[in-house]
Enzyme design. Structure first.
Site, PDB file in Angstrom:
ATOM      1  CB  CYS A  61      37.986  24.451  52.555  1.00  0.00           C
ATOM      2  SG  CYS A  61      36.561  25.386  53.117  1.00  0.00           S
ATOM      3  CB  CYS A  65      32.801  26.398  48.072  1.00  0.00           C
ATOM      4  SG  CYS A  65      33.616  27.907  47.520  1.00  0.00           S
ATOM      5  CD  GLN A 101      47.018  42.466  40.661  1.00  0.00           C
ATOM      6  OE1 GLN A 101      46.344  41.462  40.828  1.00  0.00           O
ATOM      7  NE2 GLN A 101      47.399  42.865  39.456  1.00  0.00           N
ATOM      8  CE1 TYR A 120      42.891  49.438  30.191  1.00  0.00           C
ATOM      9  CE2 TYR A 120      45.117  48.943  29.468  1.00  0.00           C
ATOM     10  CZ  TYR A 120      43.791  49.159  29.177  1.00  0.00           C
ATOM     11  OH  TYR A 120      43.358  49.106  27.872  1.00  0.00           O
ATOM     12  CD  GLU A 126      42.058  52.625  36.617  1.00  0.00           C
ATOM     13  OE1 GLU A 126      40.880  52.398  36.313  1.00  0.00           O
ATOM     14  OE2 GLU A 126      42.981  51.800  36.500  1.00  0.00           O
ATOM     15  CB  CYS A 144      44.823  37.543  36.317  1.00  0.00           C
ATOM     16  SG  CYS A 144      43.331  38.440  35.838  1.00  0.00           S
TER      17      CYS A 144
END
Length: 385
Positions: A7, A13, A218, A247, A268, A342
């Site tokens: 990029c 960034c 997601q 969750y 949830e 994750c």
């Protein structure tokens, strides 16, 4: 590395700092890290090959910040080199090919209208953030312009300008969101749909999921398509089995489990997510699932579930599970626990704490986050008999 196209903002960034490393090397590094964690925690378990997907334009959501620099309006991201500095984003190779076109048009529109950027120190100014969401399989775009109450957005002109753009996706939804709080995060104090439908739709393995401007979904649709397919495939459920989806968010994993189960309960704490989950079940005609709006810890403390659940699905926040929740899970004594996260570190720490009752049959990784250090990790835990 000369043939690797990075990029134009790479180095400035900090969002995806491994773009200059060949993708196959990134995959190997992530595999080695997960294998290392398996060894460090002393697990004797199968490690399945990592699943990976297209490395560019995979994200379905980004948030950009408005700021002022050298007397000009900026819309972009915070600099890795100087956190207080925001630079103009002209492309984002992990999000969408439409990024630069949309941001350029908004900067031009705001300048012509005389809109100022919000200053988080003086707490003055109008424009705060821009939310972009893009469905990868249905080709829909959603925009959310976040402002203070200092002025009113010229909605008609904004809609006309955005619809004039030549994009490879269709703008289906545009929100005006008001946030007068002093915090720097996006807060939905008020929101108004000013164009299109209130949601976009993503299609995952035959199911349609409605995504609102403030929904959690997601990040990588191609990745979750494969993960959810495998969760359904690995599921030991039958038409006599009950499943618990903790969750559960928008109810997506639970709906895949419902294809095999007698019934699935999703839990949830976020009310809007539960409302979305009910809507998703209805539009997909999934009858054997329901959802409870409750904190997971409190839900488990209030229910007597021992020997009633065939499978517990867990996809917790990055911090993982509390000690009380892990204690309750052990008491339920379900034959299987599926755990996806994750954050590999919190996952393995939780697996260690559950090892008095469960052992991991296998660990499998899914690279939802190319060019970053993050990876989704899934493990099938079987009750020790």
């Amino acid at each position: 590395m000369d043939n690797i196209k990075t990029c134009k903002h790479f180095g400035l960034c900090g969002g995806c700092k491994f773009q200059d490393i060949p993708y196959q090397e990134q995959i190997k590094t992530k595999e080695q890290r997960i294998k290392g964690l398996i060894s460090d925690y002393g697990f004797k378990t199968e490690f399945k090959p990592i699943n990976y997907f297209p490395e560019w334009f995979y994200r379905n959501k980004m948030e950009f910040t408005f700021a002022c620099g050298d007397g000009k309006l900026i819309c972009g991201l915070h600099s890795k080199k100087e956190k207080r500095q925001v630079f103009n984003v002209e492309e984002c190779r992990i999000f969408s090919k439409n990024t630069g076109v949309i941001l350029n048009k908004l900067r031009e529109f705001a300048a012509n209208k005389g809109y100022s950027a919000y200053n988080k120190f003086s707490h003055k100014g109008f424009l705060r953030h821009l939310i972009l969401r893009e469905s990868k399989f249905t080709g829909q775009l959603m925009l959310g312009l976040v402002t203070t109450t200092e002025k009113t957005v010229d909605s008609d002109s904004l809609i006309k300008e955005l619809l004039s753009l030549k994009l490879d996706k269709k703008i289906s939804s545009l929100y005006w969101i008001v946030n007068d709080s002093f915090g720097d995060a996006v807060t939905f104090q008020d929101k108004k749909l000013i164009y299109g439908q209130p949601f976009i739709v993503e299609r995952i393995n035959g199911f349609d999921f409605r995504i609102n401007i403030d929904s959690f979904f997601q990040t990588n649709p191609a990745g979750i398509s494969q993960l959810y397919k495998k969760i359904e495939e690995y599921s030991p459920l039958s038409r006599e089995s009950l499943a618990l989806d903790l969750y559960c968010g928008a109810g997506s994993i639970g709906m895949f489990l419902a294809r095999k189960a007698k019934f699935v309960w999703g839990v949830e704490v976020i009310k809007s997510a539960v409302e979305g989950a009910f809507a998703n079940a209805e539009i997909n005609n999934v009858k054997n699932i329901s959802f409870i709006c409750r904190d997971v810890r409190k839900f488990l403390a209030e229910r007597e579930l021992k020997d009633t659940i065939g499978l517990i699905m867990i996809n917790p926040p990055r911090c993982g599970l509390s000690k009380k929740i892990k204690s309750k899970l052990l008491k339920i004594d379900a034959p299987y626990i599926f755990y996806s996260s994750c954050n590999a570190d919190s996952l393995f720490a939780d697996l260690r704490d559950l090892s008095s009752g469960y052992e991991p049959e296998f660990v499998e990784s899914f690279d939802f986050f190319p060019h970053t250090s993050h990876v989704e990790v899934f493990s099938c835990l079987k009750r020790i008999t």
